[in-house]
Enzyme design. Structure first.
Site, PDB file in Angstrom:
ATOM      1  N   TYR A 195      -2.257   0.140  10.531  1.00  0.00           N
ATOM      2  CA  TYR A 195      -2.438  -0.514   9.233  1.00  0.00           C
ATOM      3  C   TYR A 195      -1.165  -0.405   8.401  1.00  0.00           C
ATOM      4  CZ  TYR A 195      -3.808  -0.926   4.310  1.00  0.00           C
ATOM      5  OH  TYR A 195      -3.856  -1.267   2.987  1.00  0.00           O
TER       6      TYR A 195
ATOM      7  N   GLU B  39       0.139   3.678   1.631  1.00  0.00           N
ATOM      8  CA  GLU B  39       0.142   4.122   3.033  1.00  0.00           C
ATOM      9  C   GLU B  39       1.491   3.862   3.700  1.00  0.00           C
ATOM     10  OE1 GLU B  39      -2.275   5.621   5.178  1.00  0.00           O
ATOM     11  OE2 GLU B  39      -3.182   6.121   3.269  1.00  0.00           O
TER      12      GLU B  39
ATOM     13  N   SER C  27       0.822  -1.210   0.000  1.00  0.00           N
ATOM     14  CA  SER C  27       0.000   0.000   0.000  1.00  0.00           C
ATOM     15  C   SER C  27       0.856   1.258   0.000  1.00  0.00           C
ATOM     16  CB  SER C  27      -0.873  -0.012   1.253  1.00  0.00           C
ATOM     17  OG  SER C  27      -1.447   1.252   1.467  1.00  0.00           O
TER      18      SER C  27
HETATM   19  P1  GDP Z   1      -6.680   5.814   2.992  1.00  0.00           P
HETATM   20  O1  GDP Z   1      -5.825   6.701   2.146  1.00  0.00           O
HETATM   21  O2  GDP Z   1      -6.349   4.369   2.840  1.00  0.00           O
HETATM   22  O3  GDP Z   1      -6.737   6.216   4.421  1.00  0.00           O
HETATM   23  O4  GDP Z   1      -8.163   5.943   2.334  1.00  0.00           O
HETATM   24  P2  GDP Z   1      -9.507   6.659   2.873  1.00  0.00           P
HETATM   25  O5  GDP Z   1     -10.413   6.727   1.700  1.00  0.00           O
HETATM   26  O6  GDP Z   1     -10.009   5.988   4.097  1.00  0.00           O
HETATM   27  O7  GDP Z   1      -9.032   8.125   3.285  1.00  0.00           O
HETATM   28  C1  GDP Z   1      -8.447   9.013   2.365  1.00  0.00           C
HETATM   29  C2  GDP Z   1      -8.261  10.380   2.997  1.00  0.00           C
HETATM   30  O8  GDP Z   1      -9.532  10.986   3.217  1.00  0.00           O
HETATM   31  C3  GDP Z   1      -7.578  10.352   4.375  1.00  0.00           C
HETATM   32  O9  GDP Z   1      -6.600  11.344   4.413  1.00  0.00           O
HETATM   33  C4  GDP Z   1      -8.701  10.660   5.342  1.00  0.00           C
HETATM   34  O10 GDP Z   1      -8.258  11.343   6.521  1.00  0.00           O
HETATM   35  C5  GDP Z   1      -9.553  11.587   4.489  1.00  0.00           C
HETATM   36  N1  GDP Z   1     -10.934  11.677   4.986  1.00  0.00           N
HETATM   37  C6  GDP Z   1     -11.608  12.819   5.277  1.00  0.00           C
HETATM   38  N2  GDP Z   1     -12.834  12.534   5.748  1.00  0.00           N
HETATM   39  C7  GDP Z   1     -12.952  11.181   5.744  1.00  0.00           C
HETATM   40  C8  GDP Z   1     -14.017  10.283   6.129  1.00  0.00           C
HETATM   41  O11 GDP Z   1     -15.083  10.695   6.566  1.00  0.00           O
HETATM   42  N3  GDP Z   1     -13.772   8.950   5.973  1.00  0.00           N
HETATM   43  C9  GDP Z   1     -12.582   8.475   5.480  1.00  0.00           C
HETATM   44  N4  GDP Z   1     -12.413   7.153   5.339  1.00  0.00           N
HETATM   45  N5  GDP Z   1     -11.565   9.303   5.145  1.00  0.00           N
HETATM   46  C10 GDP Z   1     -11.750  10.632   5.263  1.00  0.00           C
END
Ligand code: GDP
Length: 349
Positions: A173, A152, A150
């Site tokens: 994670y 990440e 990932s």
């Molecule tokens: P990630 O990159 O694997 O963490 O994928 P996500 O789709 O979960 O999150 C992408 C980005 O969106 C991260 O920086 C989160 O902090 C931001 N984000 C903002 N609001 C939200 C929310 O309500 N849900 C999630 N999942 N992410 C959010």
């Protein structure tokens, strides 16, 4: 014999067999479609859950009682159960193993860090060890392993991120994915295993889990458009991600395993957008203004955040000949279109 339908498998020389963990997930479903299309037999390991979670693969499932037609088969196993992994490896004797299973939600990994490490890090080790001991017992040389890495893992390291960029993970994670990455490298170096790490940047689709930000947004767009909800609660809108289409990314996984030598590859679009830009494009596409609907809720902020991911996929382009087909705008439209349709169906229920 040991297949679920009781019939003996074809001799190995006549078939290509893939084993997929995480087959019920977004990537597992796209990869299964892709491999079936290529003529593979696909075996999926699924985890016991009190609720059925096979929605993403139901359309390709054929009841094993019609066994002559069924080329996708499902078996219960778990990355936390080493003996189940070894047993299915010995039984199925796959040519390609795709380890896609995970507790894959970053925010949730802060809530259940120990479980996340067990499945994502130690689970990958268990699967690698099952492959290694299966090889040691059978002397097979025709088995390849794909590890779902990932972006990440790069975490706090600034973009553009490539295969040579140092990892600085920012969540349980991401730390666990780093461990899985290095276990995979180690099994390659220590035992000569054909093992590849795909370092995939965020990849989305209409099948994305509904708590990931892209799908959470497009679900809300559909429901707001259809009058089923009015507010959308989100966290950090300034985070920037390199978002690609999952259907494109599973091809890169397969391509890695078709090379002469095992290696690690970044898979990305090389374009980055903020969550706010995703809101602009998705709400704008159906004629809505996101500012009328989005409410910031601090509970969606993470204890440590990944601010900016943007991949450098030049190695995958050069060596694999891979490139993404679906761009950002097209991806957003695809997801919104499907979620508007979904909301319409919800409305008549
Ligand atoms: P990630 O990159 O694997 O963490 O994928 P996500 O789709 O979960 O999150 C992408 C980005 O969106 C991260 O920086 C989160 O902090 C931001 N984000 C903002 N609001 C939200 C929310 O309500 N849900 C999630 N999942 N992410 C959010």
């Amino acid at each position: 014999s040991l297949t679920s339908n009781g019939s003996a498998p074809d001799p190995p020389e006549h078939r290509k067999v893939a084993l997929i963990t995480g087959i019920t997930g977004q990537d597992g479903s796209y990869l299964t479609e892709f491999l079936l299309e290529k003529g593979y037999d696909v075996y999926g390991l699924i985890r016991r859950s009190s609720n059925f979670n096979t929605q993403r693969i139901n359309h390709i499932y054929i009841d094993p009682h019609n066994a002559h037609k069924a080329r996708m088969k499902l078996h219960y196993a778990d990355l936390s159960d080493a003996s189940s992994l070894r047993r299915w490896l010995d039984t199925i004797a796959p040519n390609e193993v795709y380890n896609l299973a995970a507790q894959s939600h970053v925010a949730v990994s802060f809530e259940i860090p120990d479980y996340t490490a067990d499945v994502v890090a130690t689970g990958s080790l268990r699967l690698l060890e099952a492959v290694r001991s299966h090889i040691a017992a059978t002397g097979r040389t025709d088995i390849k392993y794909y590890q779902a890495g990932s972006s990440e893992m790069f975490g706090a390291t600034p973009p553009p991120q490539s295969e040579t960029t140092p990892f600085h993970p920012r969540s349980p994670y991401a730390v666990s994915k780093c461990a899985a990455h290095w276990y995979t490298v180690n099994y390659r170096e220590a035992y000569g295993l054909f093992a590849c790490n795909g370092i995939l940047f965020n990849h989305e689709s209409p099948r994305r889990g509904e708590s990931f930000v892209t799908r959470k947004i497009t679900r809300a767009v559909g429901r707001i458009k259809e009058g089923l909800q009015s507010k959308l609660f989100l966290g950090n809108l300034q985070a920037s991600r390199d978002w690609g289409f999952a259907g494109d990314y599973v091809e890169a996984m397969w391509m890695m395993l078709q090379q002469e030598k095992p290696d690690d590859y970044v898979v990305a679009t090389e374009e980055s957008h903020t969550v706010e830009e995703f809101l602009e494009v998705s709400f704008g596409y159906v004629g809505l203004n996101w500012r009328d609907h989005v409410v910031i809720d601090k509970r969606y902020l993470r204890p440590s955040e990944v601010d900016n991911l943007k991949g450098d996929a030049s190695k995958a382009k050069k060596v694999l000949g891979w490139k993404p087909k679906v761009g950002f705008q097209q991806l957003v439209k695809m997801m919104v279109d499907e979620d508007v349709e979904l909301a319409k169906r919800e409305k008549v229920l």
